[in-house]
Design a protein around this motif. Structure first.
Motif, PDB file in Angstrom:
ATOM      1  N   LEU A 127       0.799  -1.220   0.000  1.00  0.00           N
ATOM      2  CA  LEU A 127       0.000   0.000   0.000  1.00  0.00           C
ATOM      3  C   LEU A 127       0.835   1.276   0.000  1.00  0.00           C
ATOM      4  O   LEU A 127       0.330   2.340  -0.330  1.00  0.00           O
ATOM      5  CB  LEU A 127      -0.962  -0.014   1.186  1.00  0.00           C
ATOM      6  N   PHE A 128       2.109   1.190   0.360  1.00  0.00           N
ATOM      7  CA  PHE A 128       2.953   2.374   0.325  1.00  0.00           C
ATOM      8  C   PHE A 128       3.161   2.873  -1.103  1.00  0.00           C
ATOM      9  O   PHE A 128       3.558   4.019  -1.304  1.00  0.00           O
ATOM     10  CB  PHE A 128       4.301   2.122   1.009  1.00  0.00           C
ATOM     11  N   VAL A 129       2.873   2.047  -2.080  1.00  0.00           N
ATOM     12  CA  VAL A 129       2.960   2.509  -3.462  1.00  0.00           C
ATOM     13  C   VAL A 129       1.938   3.621  -3.693  1.00  0.00           C
ATOM     14  O   VAL A 129       2.182   4.546  -4.462  1.00  0.00           O
ATOM     15  CB  VAL A 129       2.805   1.338  -4.468  1.00  0.00           C
ATOM     16  N   PHE A 130       0.802   3.588  -2.976  1.00  0.00           N
ATOM     17  CA  PHE A 130      -0.192   4.644  -3.113  1.00  0.00           C
ATOM     18  C   PHE A 130       0.312   5.952  -2.502  1.00  0.00           C
ATOM     19  O   PHE A 130       0.014   7.033  -3.006  1.00  0.00           O
ATOM     20  CB  PHE A 130      -1.522   4.226  -2.487  1.00  0.00           C
ATOM     21  N   VAL A 131       1.072   5.865  -1.420  1.00  0.00           N
ATOM     22  CA  VAL A 131       1.664   7.060  -0.817  1.00  0.00           C
ATOM     23  C   VAL A 131       2.683   7.658  -1.791  1.00  0.00           C
ATOM     24  O   VAL A 131       2.719   8.878  -1.999  1.00  0.00           O
ATOM     25  CB  VAL A 131       2.335   6.733   0.534  1.00  0.00           C
ATOM     26  N   LEU A 132       3.497   6.812  -2.406  1.00  0.00           N
ATOM     27  CA  LEU A 132       4.485   7.272  -3.379  1.00  0.00           C
ATOM     28  C   LEU A 132       3.805   7.942  -4.566  1.00  0.00           C
ATOM     29  O   LEU A 132       4.209   9.024  -5.001  1.00  0.00           O
ATOM     30  CB  LEU A 132       5.343   6.087  -3.848  1.00  0.00           C
ATOM     31  N   ILE A 133       2.758   7.331  -5.081  1.00  0.00           N
ATOM     32  CA  ILE A 133       2.033   7.898  -6.219  1.00  0.00           C
ATOM     33  C   ILE A 133       1.392   9.227  -5.824  1.00  0.00           C
ATOM     34  O   ILE A 133       1.480  10.214  -6.570  1.00  0.00           O
ATOM     35  CB  ILE A 133       0.984   6.892  -6.736  1.00  0.00           C
ATOM     36  N   LEU A 134       0.772   9.275  -4.648  1.00  0.00           N
ATOM     37  CA  LEU A 134       0.127  10.504  -4.188  1.00  0.00           C
ATOM     38  C   LEU A 134       1.140  11.632  -4.040  1.00  0.00           C
ATOM     39  O   LEU A 134       0.896  12.760  -4.474  1.00  0.00           O
ATOM     40  CB  LEU A 134      -0.598  10.249  -2.867  1.00  0.00           C
ATOM     41  N   TYR A 135       2.291  11.346  -3.442  1.00  0.00           N
ATOM     42  CA  TYR A 135       3.322  12.374  -3.278  1.00  0.00           C
ATOM     43  C   TYR A 135       3.773  12.880  -4.645  1.00  0.00           C
ATOM     44  O   TYR A 135       3.903  14.081  -4.850  1.00  0.00           O
ATOM     45  CB  TYR A 135       4.520  11.830  -2.494  1.00  0.00           C
ATOM     46  N   ASN A 136       3.997  11.968  -5.585  1.00  0.00           N
ATOM     47  CA  ASN A 136       4.446  12.381  -6.915  1.00  0.00           C
ATOM     48  C   ASN A 136       3.391  13.211  -7.634  1.00  0.00           C
ATOM     49  O   ASN A 136       3.727  14.178  -8.318  1.00  0.00           O
ATOM     50  CB  ASN A 136       4.831  11.162  -7.748  1.00  0.00           C
ATOM     51  N   ILE A 137       2.132  12.853  -7.503  1.00  0.00           N
ATOM     52  CA  ILE A 137       1.072  13.640  -8.141  1.00  0.00           C
ATOM     53  C   ILE A 137       1.070  15.059  -7.577  1.00  0.00           C
ATOM     54  O   ILE A 137       1.022  16.034  -8.332  1.00  0.00           O
ATOM     55  CB  ILE A 137      -0.302  12.963  -7.944  1.00  0.00           C
ATOM     56  N   ILE A 138       1.153  15.166  -6.248  1.00  0.00           N
ATOM     57  CA  ILE A 138       1.130  16.493  -5.636  1.00  0.00           C
ATOM     58  C   ILE A 138       2.368  17.293  -6.024  1.00  0.00           C
ATOM     59  O   ILE A 138       2.271  18.455  -6.414  1.00  0.00           O
ATOM     60  CB  ILE A 138       1.011  16.392  -4.094  1.00  0.00           C
ATOM     61  N   ILE A 139       3.535  16.693  -5.933  1.00  0.00           N
ATOM     62  CA  ILE A 139       4.779  17.429  -6.131  1.00  0.00           C
ATOM     63  C   ILE A 139       4.967  17.867  -7.591  1.00  0.00           C
ATOM     64  O   ILE A 139       5.575  18.896  -7.858  1.00  0.00           O
ATOM     65  CB  ILE A 139       5.989  16.617  -5.612  1.00  0.00           C
ATOM     66  N   PHE A 140       4.437  17.083  -8.527  1.00  0.00           N
ATOM     67  CA  PHE A 140       4.627  17.445  -9.931  1.00  0.00           C
ATOM     68  C   PHE A 140       3.465  18.236 -10.519  1.00  0.00           C
ATOM     69  O   PHE A 140       3.576  18.750 -11.626  1.00  0.00           O
ATOM     70  CB  PHE A 140       4.924  16.201 -10.765  1.00  0.00           C
ATOM     71  N   THR A 141       2.335  18.355  -9.798  1.00  0.00           N
ATOM     72  CA  THR A 141       1.236  19.172 -10.290  1.00  0.00           C
ATOM     73  C   THR A 141       1.112  20.477  -9.510  1.00  0.00           C
ATOM     74  O   THR A 141       0.904  21.523 -10.093  1.00  0.00           O
ATOM     75  CB  THR A 141      -0.112  18.413 -10.229  1.00  0.00           C
TER      76      THR A 141
END
Length: 184
Positions: free
Chosen positions: A10-24
């Protein structure tokens, strides 16, 4: 869907969420870097050729250190008054950390299962941790304290997952071995 969530780290969802926020919307997580204002320094050599007066040198020596602009903190999402009178103003990074701690709890709970798929899930969790580590070291926008804390939570998931699974498997093996011997 539930089987997928049980087998997916489930930490893959945290990684994806962080990347979405940081790059948008990087302003939600990153504080702007503080740049001091430029200061002109007058050297002794410059005064010797007559271009700079003694008054200008004295003024340069007495010039106060550069003033740094106050860092702008990311905008709080809410203002929550506490009983103590303090006001908690959480930002997006705070909620991301809370989400990661909740995910860690679920991951550790999932570790109590003993099956072949749980071992595969622990290996996948190791790959997610490696992805966190690579991003922390390589991607400038991920070089924050928030990302480091989430990376360490991912490491705890990996270590705790393997430890809990091994302990649970030993206990299950021990109970099964003693249970069979007592009936004979």
């Amino acid at each position: 869907m539930m089987k997928f969530l049980l087998r997916c780290p489930l930490f893959v969802f945290v990684l994806i969420l962080y990347n979405i926020i940081i790059f948008t919307k990087p302003d939600l997580l990153l504080e702007p870097r503080i740049q001091p204002e430029a200061v002109t320094v007058v050297s002794e050599e410059a005064t010797g050729d007559g271009n700079v007066t003694t008054e200008e040198v004295a003024a340069a020596e007495d010039f106060p250190p550069p003033v740094q602009k106050e860092a702008k903190r990311p905008q709080p999402i809410a203002r929550i008054p506490l009983i103590s009178g303090a006001v908690w103003e959480p930002v997006v990074a705070d909620f991301l950390l809370l989400f990661a701690v909740f995910i860690l709890y679920i991951e550790l709970f999932k570790s109590t299962r003993t099956s072949v798929s749980s071992i595969v899930e622990h290996v996948l969790s190791m790959f997610v941790f490696i992805a966190f580590m690579i991003e922390f070291l390589v991607v400038e926008a991920c070089g924050t304290s928030t990302f480091l804390i989430v990376t360490l939570l991912s490491l705890i998931d990996v270590i705790g997952g393997f430890t809990i699974t091994i302990s649970t498997a030993r206990r299950d093996f021990g109970v099964g071995a003693h249970g069979g011997m007592a009936g004979d």
